[in-house]
Each structure stands twice: as structure tokens, then as C-alpha cells.
Design an enzyme around this catalytic site. Structure first.
Site, PDB file in Angstrom:
ATOM      1  N   ASN A 176     -21.571   2.987  11.264  1.00  0.00           N
ATOM      2  CA  ASN A 176     -20.806   1.836  11.610  1.00  0.00           C
ATOM      3  C   ASN A 176     -20.911   0.578  12.168  1.00  0.00           C
ATOM      4  O   ASN A 176     -20.912  -0.577  12.100  1.00  0.00           O
ATOM      5  CB  ASN A 176     -19.646   1.130  10.222  1.00  0.00           C
ATOM      6  CG  ASN A 176     -19.661   2.082   8.375  1.00  0.00           C
ATOM      7  OD1 ASN A 176     -21.101   2.815   7.725  1.00  0.00           O
ATOM      8  ND2 ASN A 176     -19.191   2.820   8.450  1.00  0.00           N
ATOM      9  N   SER A 216     -12.974   4.486   5.821  1.00  0.00           N
ATOM     10  CA  SER A 216     -13.703   5.619   6.107  1.00  0.00           C
ATOM     11  C   SER A 216     -12.942   6.565   6.183  1.00  0.00           C
ATOM     12  O   SER A 216     -12.492   6.349   7.171  1.00  0.00           O
ATOM     13  CB  SER A 216     -15.389   5.796   6.195  1.00  0.00           C
ATOM     14  OG  SER A 216     -15.659   6.752   6.206  1.00  0.00           O
ATOM     15  N   TYR A 259       1.338  -0.921   0.335  1.00  0.00           N
ATOM     16  CA  TYR A 259       0.043  -0.167   0.151  1.00  0.00           C
ATOM     17  C   TYR A 259       0.908   1.015   0.348  1.00  0.00           C
ATOM     18  O   TYR A 259       1.302   1.440   0.840  1.00  0.00           O
ATOM     19  CB  TYR A 259      -0.834  -0.092   0.983  1.00  0.00           C
ATOM     20  CG  TYR A 259      -1.891  -1.203   1.134  1.00  0.00           C
ATOM     21  CD1 TYR A 259      -2.500  -1.835   0.511  1.00  0.00           C
ATOM     22  CD2 TYR A 259      -2.916  -1.115   2.202  1.00  0.00           C
ATOM     23  CE1 TYR A 259      -3.190  -2.629   0.589  1.00  0.00           C
ATOM     24  CE2 TYR A 259      -3.641  -2.284   2.446  1.00  0.00           C
ATOM     25  CZ  TYR A 259      -3.816  -3.103   1.708  1.00  0.00           C
ATOM     26  OH  TYR A 259      -4.421  -4.285   1.492  1.00  0.00           O
TER      27      TYR A 259
END
Length: 280
Positions: free
Chosen positions: A251, A242, A57
Site C-alpha cells: 500500500n 491491514s 474502539y
């Protein structure tokens, strides 16, 4: 937060915070570093104490941002999962990759070390020679795999000196390929946690009329309904991401939803997009 229990009594939050695209995709993006670190810390403060990242990443930059974000927190209260890329699965390369991740994360151990993608050329036997040594040294608590088939998962389980505890796969109301091919059943039979990522399919699931109708019925958000469908299945945890603090807080409410059997069945029977059934 609610938790799943591992073979040794360890607890894993049912909702973890994923970090794909934070700090770049395959190359570093430094333009939003401050915001990313702040959001990671906000997520931790809200209860997302299990963070998943990877050496791939952001070309490693995402691990650096995680390392910055967790400074000042008691490391014992956090779970850090990172993944090793498929080109680093030779015996010696595993140790080099792991040391690089530790340096970027500013940690002296990781809780979960996960093979990101199986290699088509490097035997798992060679990789697990190194991974087993990392566990024995205490630098890795648990081993996992990602994007493995059922057969590859079982091979990894046989080669690991300690139980494989996690199989990370894409899974959502729209993406059920791994479910249909027996991944969850295999995980349950072997005491492995299936970690579902991409639970919203970039928002497509949240626009489904059945999901939206059930959300209205319970005074919930479509995201809460979609997440609840996943975590209500024994042996499943979910990674989500998010940059909206309100969404992160909302959530968490997915864990407290109690959908009726009829509504769960309605979700089970959602008409899947054709691509959800495509071969991998």
C-alpha cells in the site's frame, strides 16, 4: 512516506494506520492482543508513524494496545491521534475522557485530539471551551473533527482558538457523499486536511473492473490504484488498516504511482453504486 503540511509547518504522513476493530468493536476483545501489538509495531517499522485510534474502539482496549505497541519507540517520531466519543463532550467530561485516553495510551500528550461524532444535544461551544484549554496546556498539539458536516466543521473552526487541522470522513471511489457535498473544497479553503477512512469499502472497490484494469496497466495492485486516487487529490490523507504485512508494504507503493490524466478521469467517472449517493 509522503507528507501534508499543516498551518504551523508540521508534517502529517499521507497514509496513516487506523485501528477500528483492533481489540474489539464497542467492547474489548482480548483474543488477538499479541497479534495486534505485533502488527502495530510492524506498521510503524514500515513507516506508518501516524496511528489513529479512539476511546470508543474496543471500549478503550484499542488505545491500550496502541500504548503497548509504541513502547520502546521514540515518541517524538510518532503521531498519535485519538477521538473523544459524543457522550463525553460536556466541559468536565472532556477532561475525564482525555485523562482516560492518556492513561490507556501510556502517553503524556496526544498529537491530534478529534471529536469522533458531533453530539445532537451538547453545544460545540461547551466542548471547545475544554478542548482549547487542552491545547493551551500542551497536552494536545492539534484539534480535529470526524463525521462532521461542512456547516459543523465551520462552526468548530470558529470556536477553536487554534486552526482545526483535520476532518475525518469516510471517502473512497465508491463513497463520495462528502466530496459531493463540498467537504474537500471547504477543507482546502480553510487549510484543513481531509482524512479519508474506509478507502476500500471492505474490499468492494478492489473488485471494480476499471480499478483492476488500471492496476494491471501499471503493474500495481487494485489497492494501490484506489489509494492513489485519494492521495493524488491535494489536501487528502488516508487511514487504512491491514493485518497483512505484505499488504501494508504494498500500500505504501500507492504514493509512487503516477497515473495518467486519462486514467484518473476513468476513475473519476466510475459508475457509483446507488448507496454512494444516499443522504447521510
Amino acid at each position: 512516506m509522503k507528507y501534508a503540511t499543516l498551518y504551523d509547518g508540521g508534517k502529517v504522513p499521507l497514509l496513516g494506520y487506523g485501528t477500528w476493530r483492533l481489540g474489539g468493536t464497542r467492547t474489548p476483545d482480548y483474543s488477538h492482543d499479541s497479534r495486534v501489538v505485533e502488527m502495530l509495531q510492524t506498521a510503524i517499522d514500515l513507516g506508518y508513524t501516524h496511528i489513529d485510534t479512539a476511546e470508543m474502539y474496543g471500549g478503550g482496549h484499542t488505545e491500550e494496545l496502541v500504548g503497548l505497541a509504541i513502547r520502546g519507540y521514540d515518541r517524538r517520531n510518532l503521531q498519535i491521534s485519538t477521538k473523544i466519543w459524543q457522550t463525553h463532550l460536556r466541559y468536565d467530561d472532556v477532561f475525564r475522557a482525555f485523562e482516560g485516553s492518556l492513561k490507556r495510551l501510556n502517553c503524556d500528550y496526544v498529537d491530534f485530539y478529534v471529536i469522533h461524532v458531533p453530539s445532537p444535544t451538547i453545544p460545540l461551544r461547551e466542548t471547545f471551551r475544554a478542548l482549547n484549554e487542552l491545547v493551551e496546556s500542551g497536552q494536545v498539539r492539534y484539534l480535529g473533527v470526524s463525521n462532521f458536516s461542512v456547516a459543523q466543521l465551520l462552526e468548530a473552526q470558529a470556536l477553536s482558538h487554534t486552526p482545526i487541522v483535520m476532518s475525518q470522513v469516510p471517502c473512497s471511489l465508491y463513497h463520495r457523499r462528502y466530496l459531493l457535498r463540498g467537504m474537500l473544497q471547504c477543507c482546502r479553503e480553510n487549510g484543513i486536511l481531509m482524512a479519508a477512512y474506509s478507502p476500500f469499502e471492505r474490499g468492494e472497490v478492489l473488485e471494480n473492473p476499471v480499478v483492476k484494469e488500471i492496476a494491471v496497466k501499471y503493474g500495481a495492485t487494485p489497492a494501490q490504484v484506489a489509494l492513489n486516487w485519494l492521495v493524488s487529490q491535494p489536501g487528502v490523507m488516508v487511514y487504512l488498516m491491514s493485518l497483512n504485512p505484505q499488504h501494508l508494504k504494498e500500500n505504501l507503493g500507492a504514493l509512487d504511482l503516477d497515473l495518467s490524466p486519462e486514467d484518473m478521469q476513468a476513475l473519476d467517472q466510475i459508475e457509483l453504486p446507488e448507496e454512494a449517493l444516499w443522504p447521510e
